[in-house]
Structures are given as structure tokens and as C-alpha cells.
Design an enzyme around this catalytic site. Structure first.
Site, PDB file in Angstrom:
ATOM      1  N   HIS A  65       2.285  72.412  51.515  1.00 40.59           N
ATOM      2  CA  HIS A  65       0.908  72.623  51.040  1.00 40.59           C
ATOM      3  C   HIS A  65       0.861  73.536  49.807  1.00 40.59           C
ATOM      4  CE1 HIS A  65      -0.877  70.594  54.523  1.00 40.59           C
ATOM      5  NE2 HIS A  65       0.034  71.195  55.249  1.00 40.59           N
ATOM      6  N   ASN A 138      -5.835  68.098  58.619  1.00 36.73           N
ATOM      7  CA  ASN A 138      -5.309  67.140  57.636  1.00 36.73           C
ATOM      8  C   ASN A 138      -6.335  66.033  57.440  1.00 36.73           C
ATOM      9  OD1 ASN A 138      -2.774  68.200  56.974  1.00 36.73           O
ATOM     10  ND2 ASN A 138      -1.776  67.232  58.718  1.00 36.73           N
TER      11      ASN A 138
END
Ligand code: NDP
Length: 500
Positions: A65, A138
Site C-alpha cells: 500500500h 479493500n
């Protein structure tokens, strides 16, 4: 600017010329035209101050990320769900809570392309009166793994080869095909939803199962969905590849520009809930991150919406330093025994301690500003900037320092709870037939929209064509577990691509 700030050193000493350096002049006569050639002076603090800080202006990027964009906004309660959850920020319809949301890709480095085929992180920090609640989600409702031990292995195969430093289609598919519980997520990833057109046009899913408690101490398992009011819009494989070259920051820019011009994105928040008894009748484990809860059995219940309406003023201070963790929660929202979630409870704050330091919670973007924080034993350490609780005792239980807080929400369950007993076992989740039932359903879901099945096959073949033939063979077998037609179609698409 009518009153521009005075340029100073880091200690606040005013500097008369930002760009001059102290040097020994050997040519005093006409040095205006022929600069002095002597060495720099160590005493030139202005220069050393600037360079020494410049040398240190990077912090470790997130291992996953790393590339992201964020914005502030607010969450608003739209429906009463007090029978399900007694969190204070949910206790009144119309109540608003400040939030910060960060979107990201997963595998790419900090400068990588926003349009890469990759899941998107979707994390929101709620600054509630009971402390910061982080929902760390997500844009896919499932994930590649359910054994947390696999995470570093899996991520390595999606990143770079240790020798060539290149992405490698062989190791990418070698890992996935050897671990077929990944199939559901891989199908989602290679569908058009694997390349969202914008952060604003994708949904967010908890994926994990959580436990929410009401004020009586009764609890249910829950999964949360954020559904984009903007609709789900995606890029096709070719558009995503083209944009990766032309504007690798496409989605970052799209979010910033939309908010700047007042086109604020909105997500509707829904929850699915399940009792302990219901969970025992499922054909899969409620703690299995590779499974969704069918909508027909566990309908979505609306409870709120959130709006992003303010860009950060400083990317590094806010979007880079924001530190999310599923362990940041409020008393009535607790993690379940999903093992991947449990390992994230450790791993996320551990990453932040490494990335930002032991006092990362004092950085303004991470501070529980609305609740205040009072943990007298969490003291000292690097970059302690909030006053360090002043002269308060550094232990709980001192005469003026309480040991207990009476929570408004009763968390200890009155009713039946999960019960575990027995020996410690080395548990490795085995593959079973049901693991391929939901991927099969997903193939049918894709069949309901024109061109979606064809796109899935095309996107897979376009990626796997870079792998060795025996890996390609394994990939066809892997997708055939969802439906034999998929393996056959990939073979045909590979043939077509090889002739181009
Ligand atoms: P439903 O038919 O009730 O739901 C299917 C869901 O799939 C939709 O609600 C939508 O979820 C999502 N979807 C629709 N079109 C696409 C697409 N082109 N690409 C990706 N997702 C799409 O069936 P079930 O709930 O029984 O689920 C069937 C299958 O659908 C599952 O096996 C799973 O693969 C997939 N799915 C299920 C979700 C769930 O939470 N139950 C969520 C997403 C996918 P949404 O509105 O969230 O976009």
C-alpha cells in the site's frame, strides 16, 4: 503574499540570503565576476542544516500500500442500528463524525502507476468520541490467502524477482496456482474491477468478519460494504496500461481535482450480520477471507454514508503519515477470529512503529483528537511532541490516576459466545471443493454483463503470456476449477495473442 514569512534556519535564526554559501575568497579584487574558489566552511549552519535534513526527508515506504491518495470528509448516520452496535458515533441518526480516507494500490512502490491491476486499499479513520476507529478495507470482498503465514511469501511473488529486480509472471502464477484458495480473489482481480477508473468509482469491503456488540452485550458477526454512489467504473486492460505510461498518477489526480472543484464523492455504508448459530450452518468458515456472504442469505442493511470533501494541505504530513490499523477500534466493534485479521492486528501497528516511530499516534493525523488519549504508561520515546502528559504519574493506579473506565457500551457478552478448548495444533487450512463454488458463481455473475467474461479471459491471457508454457498450462487448470470453460477460453486467447 502581503507579509511573506521570514526565511530562517531550523532553529529560527533569520537568514539574509537563502542561496549564498560561506566560502574563503582567494580573489578579492573582482570577485563579483569571478567567484571565489575556496572551500565551503563547516560553520555554514544554514547550508548544513538544509542538506542534513534533505538527506533524511524519506521515511521507509509501506511494504504494501505504498502508493496512495487521501482526503478528509465526514461520516453521517442515516439509520438506527443500535440493536446491532452501540458505538457512540452511531447513536443518533444524522450524527456526523470527521473522517480521513486513504486509497492505495498494494504491490507497487511509492512512484508506481495508479492504474496497475492490483487490489485497492480503502482505509478510513473515524475520529470518534471513543477513540479512533480504523476500517482498513479493500475494493475486493475477498482476499488471496486465509493462512496469515502465507502473506510475505505471496507478496514477494507479486513484487520483484530477487536477482533481476523485475516483476516476474512465472513466480506470480507459480505461487497462485500452487495455492488455489486464491482463485476467487484472482478472478475478481482479473475482471474489469481489477483496474478501477478512479478511486471514486469503486466499492470498499471489510472482507474480514468482525463482531459488533449492542448495549445489552449481545453480538453478531458482521461484514461491511461501502458502495460508491458514483457507480462502479473501470478501465479495460489496454486503457489501464496506456494511462500507466501517460499519467501514472491518474487516480491521485482524479480524486484531488474532483474534491477541489466541489464534486465530492459519496459512499453508502451497509452491514451484513450473522448470528453464531447461523455461522455454524454455513458451508464455509465464517473466518475464511476467501469467501463472501451471499446477499440473498445475509442482506445488506444501510446505516450511513460518507462524503470526502476536503483535500489534505500537505501530502506527507497527512496522507503519508496516516497510520491505519484494524486494532484501532471502539469498544463495541471487535475483531473476529479470522486469522488473517488477527495477524493484521499485530502487523499494522508494528509497521507504523518502524515507519513512523514509537510515538506515531502523536502525529496530528493519527491523534485521537475527539476522545483525547490517556495512557499514562505510554511515555517518553522518540519524537514525543504532545507534552508527554506533563507531571501526571506514569502508571495507572496512582492516587489521582484511575485504573478503570466505565464504558457506555457493555462489551462482555451475556449470551453464547464462541468457545474454544483443546490442544495447540499446527493448523494449515486445507483446500476443499467448496473453495471453488464461489468462484464458479462469480463466473456466472460476470456472465450477466455483456463482455465481462471475455474481458476476464483476455486480461488473464495478456498477463500469463509472459510466463513459461508449463506455468501457462497450470494457469488453465487453475481457472478450470471454477469452470472448465475458462481454462479452454484462456488457451484459445493465448493462441490468438501469440499470433499478434
Ligand atoms: P448476488 O447475485 O446477490 O451478488 C452478486 C454481486 O456481485 C453483486 O451484488 C455485486 O456486488 C457484484 N457484482 C456484480 N457485477 C459484478 C462484476 N461485473 N464484477 C464484480 N462483481 C460484480 O450473489 P451473491 O451474493 O450470492 O454472490 C455471488 C458472487 O458474486 C460471489 O461468489 C462473489 O464472487 C460475487 N460478489 C459477491 C459479493 C457479496 O458480498 N455477496 C460482493 C461482490 C461480488 P456489489 O454490489 O458489492 O458490487
Amino acid at each position: 503574499m502581503s507579509n511573506p514569512p521570514v526565511y530562517t534556519t531550523s532553529s529560527g535564526c533569520p537568514v539574509s540570503d537563502a542561496f549564498s554559501t560561506q566560502r574563503i575568497s582567494v580573489q578579492n579584487n573582482d570577485y563579483k565576476y569571478r567567484p571565489p574558489v575556496g572551500p565551503l566552511l563547516m560553520q555554514d549552519f544554514k547550508l548544513i542544516d538544509s542538506l542534513a535534513h534533505f538527506d533524511r526527508e524519506r521515511i521507509p515506504e509501506r511494504v504494501v500500500h505504498a502508493k496512495g491518495a487521501g482526503a478528509y470528509g465526514y461520516f453521517e448516520v442515516t439509520d438506527d442500528i443500535s440493536d446491532l452496535c452501540s458505538a457512540k458515533f452511531l447513536d443518533q441518526v444524522g450524527k456526523k463524525t470527521k473522517i480521513f480516507t486513504r486509497f492505495s494500490t498494494v504491490g507497487g512502490e511509492k512512484g508506481s502507476a495508479d492504474t496497475a491491476r492490483d487490489p485497492r486499499g480503502f482505509a478510513t479513520k473515524f475520529y470518534t468520541e471513543e477513540g479512533n476507529l480504523d476500517l482498513v478495507y479493500n475494493n475486493t470482498p475477498i482476499f488471496f490467502i486465509r493462512d496469515p503465514t502465507k502473506f510475505p511469501h505471496f507478496i514477494h511473488t507479486q513484487k520483484r524477482d530477487p536477482q533481476t529486480n523485475l516483476k516476474d509472471a512465472n513466480m506470480f502464477w507459480d505461487y497462485l496456482t500452487a495455492n488455489p484458495e486464491s482463485l476467487h480473489q484472482v478472478m475478481y482481480l482479473f475482471s474489469e474491477r481489477g483496474t478501477p477508473a478512479s478511486f471514486r468509482t469503486m466499492n470498499g469491503y471489510s472482507g474480514h468478519t468482525y463482531k459488533w456488540y449492542n448495549a445489552k452485550g449481545e453480538w453478531k458477526y458482521v461484514q461491511v460494504h461501502f458502495i460508491a454512489r458514483q457507480g462502479v467504473h473501470n478501465l479495460n486492460n489496454e486503457q489501464a496500461g496506456k494511462l500507466a505510461g501517460e499519467n501514472p498518477d491518474h487516480n491521485t489526480q482524479d480524486l484531488f481535482d474532483a474534491i477541489e472543484k466541489g464534486d465530492y464523492p459519496v459512499w453508502d455504508c451497509y452491514v451484513q450480520s450473522m448470528t453464531l448459530q447461523e455461522s455454524k450452518k454455513l458451508p464455509f468458515s465464517v473466518f475464511d477471507l476467501t469467501k463472501v456472504w451471499p446477499h440473498s442469505d445475509f442482506p445488506l442493511r444501510h446505516f450511513g454514508r460518507f462524503v470526502l470533501n476536503e483535500n489534505p494541505t500537505n501530502y506527507f504530513a497527512e496522507t503519508e503519515q496516516v497510520a491505519f490499523s484494524p486494532s484501532n477500534t471502539v469498544p463495541s466493534m471487535q475483531p473476529s477470529n479470522d486469522p488473517v485479521l488477527q495477524s493484521r492486528l499485530f502487523s499494522y501497528p508494528d509497521t507504523h512503529r518502524h515507519r513512523l516511530g514509537a510515538n506515531f499516534h502523536q502525529i496530528p493525523i493519527n491523534c485521537p483528537l475527539k476522545s483525547g488519549s490517556f495512557a499514562p504508561q505510554i511515555r517518553d520515546g522518540p519524537m514525543c511532541v504532545d507534552g508527554n502528559l506533563g507531571s501526571t504519574p506514569n502508571y495507572a493506579g496512582a492516587y489521582n490516576c484511575p485504573v478503570q473506565y466505565t464504558a457506555a457500551a457493555k462489551v462482555a457478552p451475556d449470551g453464547a459466545d464462541e468457545q474454544y478448548q483443546g490442544e495447540v495444533v499446527p493448523y494449515h487450512w486445507e483446500i476443499c471443493d467448496y473453495d471453488f463454488a464461489q468462484p464458479a458463481k462469480f463466473w456466472d455473475v460476470l456472465g450477466k454483463t455483456n463482455g465481462e467474461q471475455e474481458a476476464l479471459v483476455h486480461n488473464i491471457a495478456g498477463h500469463v503470456q509472459a510466463a513459461k508454457p508449463f506455468i501457462q498450462e497450470r494457469v488453465c487448470e487453475y481457472f478450470s476449477k471454477a469452470n472448465p470453460a475458462i481454462g479452454q477460453l484462456i488457451k484459445e486467447e493465448l493462441k490468438k495473442l501469440s499470433k499478434l
